[in-house]
Write a protein that holds these residues in place. Structure first.
Motif, PDB file in Angstrom:
ATOM      1  N   LYS A 270     -20.731 -28.420  57.097  1.00  0.00           N
ATOM      2  CA  LYS A 270     -20.017 -28.955  55.937  1.00  0.00           C
ATOM      3  C   LYS A 270     -20.961 -29.695  54.995  1.00  0.00           C
ATOM      4  O   LYS A 270     -21.782 -30.511  55.412  1.00  0.00           O
ATOM      5  N   ILE A 271     -20.840 -29.380  53.696  1.00  0.00           N
ATOM      6  CA  ILE A 271     -21.546 -30.110  52.640  1.00  0.00           C
ATOM      7  C   ILE A 271     -20.490 -30.589  51.647  1.00  0.00           C
ATOM      8  O   ILE A 271     -19.861 -29.778  50.962  1.00  0.00           O
ATOM      9  N   GLY A 272     -20.292 -31.883  51.579  1.00  0.00           N
ATOM     10  CA  GLY A 272     -19.220 -32.390  50.721  1.00  0.00           C
ATOM     11  C   GLY A 272     -17.882 -31.881  51.217  1.00  0.00           C
ATOM     12  O   GLY A 272     -17.508 -32.097  52.377  1.00  0.00           O
ATOM     13  N   THR A 273     -17.169 -31.154  50.352  1.00  0.00           N
ATOM     14  CA  THR A 273     -15.883 -30.571  50.750  1.00  0.00           C
ATOM     15  C   THR A 273     -16.014 -29.086  51.084  1.00  0.00           C
ATOM     16  O   THR A 273     -15.015 -28.419  51.330  1.00  0.00           O
ATOM     17  N   THR A 274     -17.246 -28.562  51.071  1.00  0.00           N
ATOM     18  CA  THR A 274     -17.486 -27.131  51.312  1.00  0.00           C
ATOM     19  C   THR A 274     -17.819 -26.899  52.782  1.00  0.00           C
ATOM     20  O   THR A 274     -18.724 -27.531  53.330  1.00  0.00           O
ATOM     21  N   HIS A 275     -17.086 -25.978  53.397  1.00  0.00           N
ATOM     22  CA  HIS A 275     -17.246 -25.709  54.822  1.00  0.00           C
ATOM     23  C   HIS A 275     -18.108 -24.460  55.062  1.00  0.00           C
ATOM     24  O   HIS A 275     -18.309 -23.653  54.160  1.00  0.00           O
ATOM     25  N   ASP A 276     -18.575 -24.310  56.289  1.00  0.00           N
ATOM     26  CA  ASP A 276     -19.278 -23.105  56.756  1.00  0.00           C
ATOM     27  C   ASP A 276     -20.475 -22.750  55.869  1.00  0.00           C
ATOM     28  O   ASP A 276     -20.616 -21.620  55.405  1.00  0.00           O
ATOM     29  N   CYS A 277     -21.345 -23.722  55.664  1.00  0.00           N
ATOM     30  CA  CYS A 277     -22.523 -23.509  54.817  1.00  0.00           C
ATOM     31  C   CYS A 277     -23.721 -23.055  55.651  1.00  0.00           C
ATOM     32  O   CYS A 277     -23.951 -23.541  56.750  1.00  0.00           O
ATOM     33  N   TRP A 278     -24.481 -22.132  55.087  1.00  0.00           N
ATOM     34  CA  TRP A 278     -25.688 -21.591  55.708  1.00  0.00           C
ATOM     35  C   TRP A 278     -26.836 -21.640  54.713  1.00  0.00           C
ATOM     36  O   TRP A 278     -26.624 -21.574  53.498  1.00  0.00           O
ATOM     37  N   ILE A 279     -28.064 -21.687  55.254  1.00  0.00           N
ATOM     38  CA  ILE A 279     -29.254 -21.492  54.444  1.00  0.00           C
ATOM     39  C   ILE A 279     -30.151 -20.488  55.165  1.00  0.00           C
ATOM     40  O   ILE A 279     -30.428 -20.636  56.348  1.00  0.00           O
ATOM     41  N   GLN A 280     -30.556 -19.444  54.450  1.00  0.00           N
ATOM     42  CA  GLN A 280     -31.524 -18.466  54.951  1.00  0.00           C
ATOM     43  C   GLN A 280     -32.835 -18.723  54.205  1.00  0.00           C
ATOM     44  O   GLN A 280     -32.859 -18.694  52.973  1.00  0.00           O
ATOM     45  N   GLN A 281     -33.910 -18.960  54.933  1.00  0.00           N
ATOM     46  CA  GLN A 281     -35.202 -19.315  54.324  1.00  0.00           C
ATOM     47  C   GLN A 281     -36.205 -18.182  54.532  1.00  0.00           C
ATOM     48  O   GLN A 281     -36.429 -17.751  55.657  1.00  0.00           O
ATOM     49  N   PHE A 282     -36.783 -17.702  53.421  1.00  0.00           N
ATOM     50  CA  PHE A 282     -37.736 -16.605  53.475  1.00  0.00           C
ATOM     51  C   PHE A 282     -39.119 -17.089  53.053  1.00  0.00           C
ATOM     52  O   PHE A 282     -39.239 -18.022  52.251  1.00  0.00           O
TER      53      PHE A 282
END
Length: 284
Positions: A270-282
């Protein structure tokens, strides 16, 4: 006295000759070093030019595939895989694509995400069958959600174009998990949590490539995909691939960029009110 003066003059002449010889040798060494630097620079410039040509060619091919997909209104006739199908640990050439499974710093679902990305890259036509399975799933969703038919039809249309692109995409090298990229992703995730918003720009004004280089100077550059909105790893991939026709989106470009060498993924939550957040790093 005359003998002493003659001797001193002779010694000065010898010292001067020696100094001139040393200066000449130094000038030769500097000229040689300058020549070698010039050769090294010319070689580096040639390699950079060739690399730029390869990247431009790859980008052009992706753009052509995308343009072709956008113009294609008919369905691509391929045998769909069940959307929940299990993907193999190795691709058809015997290469291990589940190569993050024993990386200690990754969580299980983060390893699953890297496995999924490597399958997409090394077997794009096979992955297209999974996207076809996603379309079957959406067709069933239409029957259960009659009020959502229009939006679901839009998703199906985009998914058909994704299939067209994947069917015309050449297999790419798999990506190797890298701990420095994980640290980069984790640090930016903490920053976004503090800012309470999903953004590629850090609170210090940094961009993805800045953060990758800051974490490990051996990297030439880097990029990232940020995505949110679904818990499933595979549906998250569908969201990223569905950005194929969104202006300015880098998601598809990152996933299908043949020049990337390394990867890491971090499930933020969760980030703020946003759920199910992902980051893919290349990185490369």
């Amino acid at each position: 006295k005359a003998k002493r003066e003659a001797k001193a003059q002779s010694e000065r002449a010898k010292a001067l000759a020696k100094a001139e010889k040393e200066a000449e040798e130094k000038a030769k060494r500097e000229a040689k070093a300058q020549s070698e630097r010039a050769k090294a620079l010319a070689k580096a410039e040639k390699e950079a030019e060739e690399k730029a040509k390869r990247e431009a060619k790859a980008q052009s091919e992706r753009a052509k595939a995308l343009a072709k997909a956008k113009q294609t209104n008919s369905k691509v006739d391929i045998e769909p895989e069940k959307f929940s199908t299990y993907i193999p640990k190795k691709n058809t050439t015997g290469e291990l694509i589940d190569n993050a499974r024993y990386e200690y710093y990754l969580k299980s679902r983060e390893k699953d995400m890297i496995h999924e990305i490597n399958y997409l890259r090394s077997e794009p036509q096979s992955y297209a069958r999974i996207v076809a399975g996603y379309i079957q799933k959406l067709e069933k969703d239409k029957a259960r959600n009659p009020n959502m038919i229009s939006k679901i039809d839009e998703k199906i249309d985009v998914a058909q174009r994704v299939i067209s692109v994947l069917m015309s995409t050449e297999p790419m090298p798999i990506l190797v998990p890298h701990e420095a990229l994980y640290k980069t992703a984790w640090n930016h995730a903490q920053d976004m949590i503090q800012m309470k918003k999903v953004t590629s720009v850090g609170s210090d004004g940094s961009f993805p490539w800045d953060r990758v280089r800051k974490e490990d100077e051996s990297f030439e550059t880097g990029s990232e995909n940020l995505v949110q909105g679904t818990f499933s790893v595979r549906e998250t991939m569908m969201l990223l691939l569905s950005n194929l026709d969104e202006s300015g989106s880098k998601h598809q470009e990152n996933l299908l960029d043949p020049t990337w060498k390394y990867i890491s993924c971090h499930e933020i939550g969760k980030i703020g009110t946003t759920h199910d957040c992902w980051i893919q790093q290349f990185g490369k």
